[in-house]
Design an enzyme around this catalytic site. Structure first.
Site: not given
Ligand code: M6R
Length: 602
Positions: A2, A74, A481, A484, A597
């Site tokens: 959100c 979300w 990658k 997702e 994200k």
């Molecule tokens: O913001 P963060 O690095 O803590 O996020 C952790 C994961 O949610 C993040 O790395 C996620 O796996 C990626 N968006 C994947 O590409």
């Protein structure tokens, strides 16, 4: 997840709120809404709907007023529908909420409002609670209500009785605020309001902000005035658009040589690793006897490369934990443990909670974070900021390669301090590290070849990636990658493990991506490639140039660096592969389905 935006000032609020919501889209959302105080009707009018911000733009075309709050939702509590979207209005109180109120069912029962609520959300209960507590003193109503909440929250609040004023309060979930001559802005992250001022602050936890068009006052729950710690935005927000690229992900992949170089160069002095700019004292490394990395997703994969480097080169034991499991596995922590929390956003709730736990149990903490002033950065004893700049695409690319770059620097530092590498050794290591940006550039220049290779993956349902040694953690990231953004099922395996079960899944319909970058493991990896080929798999191989030989049919040659430094160029080549598969399938590369994200719920 959100996103919150708020504005009060001298301009029409609608445009500013919608623009902020557009920026916040990158966090992931399924519905959006705004509430604007209407000067003639003397109340907040809410417009909200499931779906994209574009839908909201049409619905709000006539909205007038210079004070408002907005939200991208979300879904957590209650499905995706107009009623569950924010803002929520109950009585004369309108709220937007990020986070989760764990005791909302009990509160709903205690308030006796179940039949009056329009949504299934935990957030609407907060509006009801504040409305019922409001007897003319908004701060008191907010404080009394918030004291009853269990869980995490960032709240933007408006009262019909108090025109052109926004209140904000938070616990864990962030709220940032900035001001310019045109008014005052709040948001759940600086990306949404960074264009209005480079000076901003993070609202301290359990502090009430009262925001009017000419300024803000902050007070703690006892009514004492609070002065915020001002931060300076060092990202060029104005250039943070997609530029000429169709997707942020492509732009961010292409930025990697530059941001890796920036991350490294600022931390090398006289040829040696140096964390002076991060104000990290050598004693942190001198006293370190074991390391635990806590992180999620891509950031955890960066930690796995770090583990391999630090254990192999420095002989210091490193455990890598999924942050979401860490506090439940009775982790071993003593005064010589350094806990490294890795996070792009600095707001991932699982990582933040794990970090707090480690700190409470006596660990020294160090975070590798991209977003300045984020919760994880503020919670840590020491912080190393990656110089990746804003990362907008949900799929992390440049954050990962800069995180891995920091692990190289940490490895060099630890190795030198602990005597695992002498001056010559560490100088050689740093010289190799400096070659990484050019190696990445070379991969990027040849992206057309990878695009061509990606065509054979377009119809695949299942794929495997195999590699040994450092190639394995690199492939864990590469397979994430692909999964997702292309929605192709993909699993990474340490090649030698495949025949202990998974090889049963290999058929002529499963493309297998093989990574061959580790000199000492080439012959073993070749045997494993043969094994899958014999079961009919079509192998696409990414091979370090100097390791090519007659036994390997090479699909793409990777630039030549020493074994330790290959994960970055290898992963970049596979980021490109995933990107091309996704974009050629016509998918929304930057906003894959179901994903957010910034993951702010446990
Ligand atoms: O913001 P963060 O690095 O803590 O996020 C952790 C994961 O949610 C993040 O790395 C996620 O796996 C990626 N968006 C994947 O590409």
């Amino acid at each position: 997840m959100c996103g919150i935006i708020g504005y009060t000032g001298y301009s029409e609020a609608r445009g500013i709120l919608l623009k902020g919501l557009k920026v916040l889209e990158y966090r992931g959302y399924d519905s959006a809404g705004i509430a604007v105080y209407h000067p003639s009707f003397k109340e907040c009018l809410v417009t909200k709907c499931a779906g994209r911000v574009e839908n909201l733009m049409e619905k709000t075309a006539d909205v007038k007023g210079s004070t408002g709050i907005g939200h991208t939702r979300w879904a957590t509590h209650g499905g995706v529908c107009d009623d569950n979207s924010h803002p929520h209005k109950f009585g004369s109180v309108t709220v937007v909420h990020n986070g989760i109120i764990e005791n909302y069912e009990a509160l709903r029962g205690a308030l006796g409002v179940a039949d009056k609520l329009k949504s299934q959300t935990d957030s609407e209960v907060v509006a009801a609670l504040i409305d019922r507590s409001f007897k003319g003193d908004p701060e008191k109503a907010i404080i009394d209500s918030v004291k009853k909440l269990t869980g995490t929250f960032a709240l933007g609040i408006m009262f019909d009785e108090i025109p052109n004023t926004i209140f904000a309060v938070r616990n864990v979930s962030p709220i940032v605020c900035c001001q310019n001559n045109d008014g005052v802005y709040i948001a759940s992250d600086i990306m949404a309001i960074g264009e209005y001022s480079e000076d901003y602050f993070v609202l301290p936890e359990l502090t009430v902000a009262k925001i009017t068009k000419d300024g803000y006052t902050l007070s703690d729950f006892k009514g004492n005035e609070v002065q915020p710690d001002m931060l300076k935005l060092d990202w060029d927000i104005k250039n943070s658009g997609k530029g000429s690229f169709p997707f942020f992900m492509e732009k961010e992949i292409m930025e990697q040589p530059e941001v890796i170089k920036k991350t490294i160069d600022g931390r090398i002095s006289d040829g040696l690793p140096c964390f002076e700019k991060d104000s990290i004292d050598d004693s942190l490394f001198e006293n370190c006897k074991n390391i635990s990395v806590i992180a999620c997703g891509t950031a955890m994969h960066a930690g796995l490369v770090g583990k391999s480097l630090i254990e192999n080169i420095c002989s210091i034991p490193v455990s890598v934990h999924m942050a979401s499991e860490y506090i439940y596995c009775n982790p071993i922590i003593d005064e010589n443990t350094v806990v490294i929390c890795v996070s792009q956003s600095g707001e991932t709730i699982d990582s933040l909670e794990a970090l707090k736990y480690a700190k409470k149990n006596g660990a020294k903490t160090l975070s590798i974070v991209n977003v300045r002033g984020s919760s994880i950065a503020r919670e840590s004893d020491n912080v190393i900021y990656t110089d990746a700049g804003p990362e907008i695409a949900v799929a992390s690319t440049k954050a990962y390669t800069t995180q891995v770059s920091v692990f190289y620097l940490l490895t060099a530092k630890l190795a030198y301090i602990k005597g695992a590498l002498n001056l010559e050794g560490v100088t050689n290591f740093i010289n190799q590290l400096k070659k990484v940006p050019d190696a990445v550039r070379e991969v990027l220049e040849r992206r057309g070849e990878i695009h061509h290779l990606s065509k054979s993956m377009l119809t695949a349902d299942d794929t495997f990636m195999i590699g040994r040694g450092l190639d394995y953690p690199a492939l864990l990231e590469a397979s994430l990658k692909l999964k997702e953004i292309s929605y192709i099922h993909c699993e990474a395996f340490a090649s030698g493990e495949l025949k202990h079960g998974t090889i049963a899944l290999i058929t002529e319909k499963t493309p297998v991506i093989a990574l061959v970058t580790q000199q000492k493991l080439v012959s073993k990896q070749v045997s494993n490639i043969r094994e899958v080929e014999s079961r009919g798999a079509k192998v696409i191989s990414f091979v370090r140039t100097d390791l090519e030989n007659d036994d390997i049919e090479c699909s793409f040659t990777l630039p030549c660096l020493e074994d330790e430094f290959m994960p970055i160029p290898a992963v970049v080549s596979l980021q490109l592969l995933a990107y091309y598969v996704s974009s050629d399938k016509g998918l929304d590369v930057d906003k894959p389905r179901n994903l957010a994200k910034v993951v702010t719920v446990e």
